[in-house]
Design an enzyme around this catalytic site. Structure first.
Site, PDB file in Angstrom:
ATOM      1  N   GLU A  31      -5.932  -7.962  -0.450  1.00 15.17           N
ATOM      2  CA  GLU A  31      -6.605  -7.746   0.840  1.00 15.17           C
ATOM      3  C   GLU A  31      -8.049  -7.370   0.588  1.00 15.17           C
ATOM      4  O   GLU A  31      -8.342  -6.550  -0.295  1.00 15.17           O
ATOM      5  CB  GLU A  31      -5.963  -6.598   1.646  1.00 15.17           C
ATOM      6  N   GLU A  63       0.797  -1.218   0.000  1.00 17.56           N
ATOM      7  CA  GLU A  63       0.000   0.000   0.000  1.00 17.56           C
ATOM      8  C   GLU A  63       0.835   1.276   0.000  1.00 17.56           C
ATOM      9  O   GLU A  63       0.888   2.017   1.005  1.00 17.56           O
ATOM     10  CB  GLU A  63      -0.979  -0.016   1.194  1.00 17.56           C
TER      11      GLU A  63
HETATM   12  O1  IFM Z   1      -4.721  -3.561   8.828  1.00 18.23           O
HETATM   13  C1  IFM Z   1      -4.611  -2.925   7.597  1.00 18.23           C
HETATM   14  C2  IFM Z   1      -3.423  -3.479   6.834  1.00 18.23           C
HETATM   15  O2  IFM Z   1      -2.231  -3.326   7.553  1.00 18.23           O
HETATM   16  C3  IFM Z   1      -3.264  -2.785   5.501  1.00 18.23           C
HETATM   17  N1  IFM Z   1      -4.500  -2.737   4.776  1.00 18.23           N
HETATM   18  C4  IFM Z   1      -5.696  -2.339   5.468  1.00 18.23           C
HETATM   19  C5  IFM Z   1      -5.837  -3.111   6.762  1.00 18.23           C
HETATM   20  C6  IFM Z   1      -7.123  -2.693   7.495  1.00 18.23           C
HETATM   21  O3  IFM Z   1      -7.084  -1.335   7.815  1.00 18.23           O
END
Ligand code: IFM
Length: 442
Positions: free
Chosen positions: A351, A167
């Site tokens: 994710e 990210e």
């Molecule tokens: O927990 C985070 C993760 O570290 C990165 N993506 C989003 C998740 C939820 O906020």
């Protein structure tokens, strides 16, 4: 109900994701201090000033966690390595115990039939590098390449895939413009530099791993659907700019070797000198792209300096994070990413998941809302696949309840409940529902 794996294209992979600082227990195994330890120790930054010192103690309990992954029928496990665990000062000396740990983890995955999907940076920058300016300092690209080489010389022969940075938007914008994450800055010049150096570090890491003969290398970008708050042209322009610096900046750099013109209008004056010469490195070819997707935002214009807009509360049902549930956004990003950026390359949802008000009652956690959330998003994935988008896998965030950064341990994203006093694991109803969906029995 969750769609069964047989309803997805042949070879489609299902996984769960975690990250090092959020689960390992950073105080174990000789890891160095990170900027998250510093950020959390500063009053007001993190709920109850919590940090990742113990987290889920995955450092000692990883075998139990991998057994649960295997029992659920997952194909692949997305994890990250911690820079400060491997190189406590960020440069120079290597902590042998840290490298040994990741070696054991990878073998532990393989022994259970789980493909190891590695990420090299999921936010815990060594404090010693933060002292040198962290992501504002151009040298970070080379420090990161050196760290990449140390890690991948050890485990690169056995990981199934590797991505440099989780990210980039969060590493740069959320942490240097909005100040919500470490190092907690609110400074446009720092932001512009971080927005560039994070891409440069990505490119240098890809080059380094190619140099080691590795394949299946990708980029993991988070995306948030930006909708105008009303029908005005000004709201449309505001949403488009939000989409630009959130979603298009990194994809455009990595796949086209250029930054979007609308975002450069604001960041251009603050960029490091000579940034143009780095674009070829940032666009080093990758083998797949990962999308992390959770929600959408409604955006309205606002007075003040660039980008001159604000978020507006939306009407849709929300998760415990206050994030609207909008699976259509995932379908949009799958289609647009393939069409405008990555073409035929495989796309993975690296994710997707939600924080819920999960309660452990008589040994059970009934998280029906999470099952519904996952089902809605998996349907969006199926629909994109049916339209020909080359989406080849889906990872739930997260395997375990864990350290949710500035929100401490308050927000629970896991398929598996963790009691942060006893560290006991209890699979939730969503874990059992996914196990049934992943079953290979007829
Ligand atoms: O927990 C985070 C993760 O570290 C990165 N993506 C989003 C998740 C939820 O906020």
């Amino acid at each position: 109900m969750l769609p069964h794996r047989s309803e997805f294209p042949e070879g489609f992979l299902f996984g769960a994701a975690t990250s090092s600082y959020q689960i390992e227990g950073h105080r174990f195994g000789g890891a160095g201090r990170t900027h998250w330890d510093d950020f959390a120790a500063t009053p007001g930054n993190v709920t109850r000033a919590e940090n990742g010192a113990t987290a889920c103690d995955h450092y000692h309990r990883w075998a139990e966690d991998f057994d649960l992954m295997q029992a659920a029928g997952f194909d692949v496990y997305r994890f990250s390595t911690s820079w400060a665990r491997v190189m406590p000062e960020g440069r120079g000396a290597v902590n042998a115990e840290g490298l040994d740990y990741y070696d054991r983890l990878v073998d532990g995955m393989l022994a259970r039939g789980l493909k190891p999907a590695a990420t090299l940076y999921h936010w815990e920058l060594p404090s010693a590098l933060a002292d040198l300016g962290g992501w504002r300092n151009r040298d970070i690209a080379n420090w990161f390449a050196d760290y990449t080489e140390v890690v991948m010389r050890r485990i690169g022969d056995r990981v199934w895939s590797a991505a440099p940075i989780n990210e980039p938007w969060c590493v740069a914008w959320l942490s240097h413009f909005l100040g919500h994450h470490a190092p907690g800055l609110r400074d446009i010049r720092a932001t512009a530099r971080a927005m560039h150096h994070v891409g440069l570090a990505h490119g240098r890491a890809i080059e380094t791993m190619r140099g080691l003969g590795m394949g299946n290398l990708g980029a993991v970008c988070n995306m948030e659907y930006a909708a105008p708050a009303d029908d005005s042209a000004a709201a449309a322009a505001a949403a488009s700019l939000y989409d630009g610096y959130y979603n298009r900046w990194f994809l455009s750099a990595m796949f086209k070797g250029e930054y979007p013109a609308d975002v450069l209008e604001g960041l251009g004056p603050h960029m490091p000198a000579g940034w143009q010469a780095d674009m070829a490195t940032i666009a080093a070819p990758v083998d797949w792209v990962g999308i992390n997707y959770y929600t959408r935002k409604l955006i309205a214009p606002a007075p003040g300096p660039w980008p001159a807009h604000r978020e507006v509360d939306g009407p849709l049902p929300k998760t415990e994070m206050g994030w609207e549930i909008y699976p259509e956004g995932l379908g949009f990003f799958l289609r647009r990413t393939a069409r405008d950026y990555s073409g035929d390359l495989p796309i993975y949802i690296t994710e997707n998941g939600m924080a819920g008000a999960d309660r452990l009652v008589a040994g059970r956690v009934e998280d029906a809302a999470r099952i519904d959330y996952l089902a809605q998003h998996l349907r969006a994935v199926q629909s994109a696949a049916a339209d020909g988008v080359p989406v080849q896998g889906y990872f739930t965030w997260s395997l375990l309840d864990n350290y949710e950064w500035a929100l401490g341990y308050e927000k629970r994203f896991g398929l598996i409940h963790v009691d942060f006093e006893t560290l006991q694991r209890t699979p939730k109803a969503s874990y059992h529902a996914l196990s049934r969906a992943l079953s290979r029995k007829a």
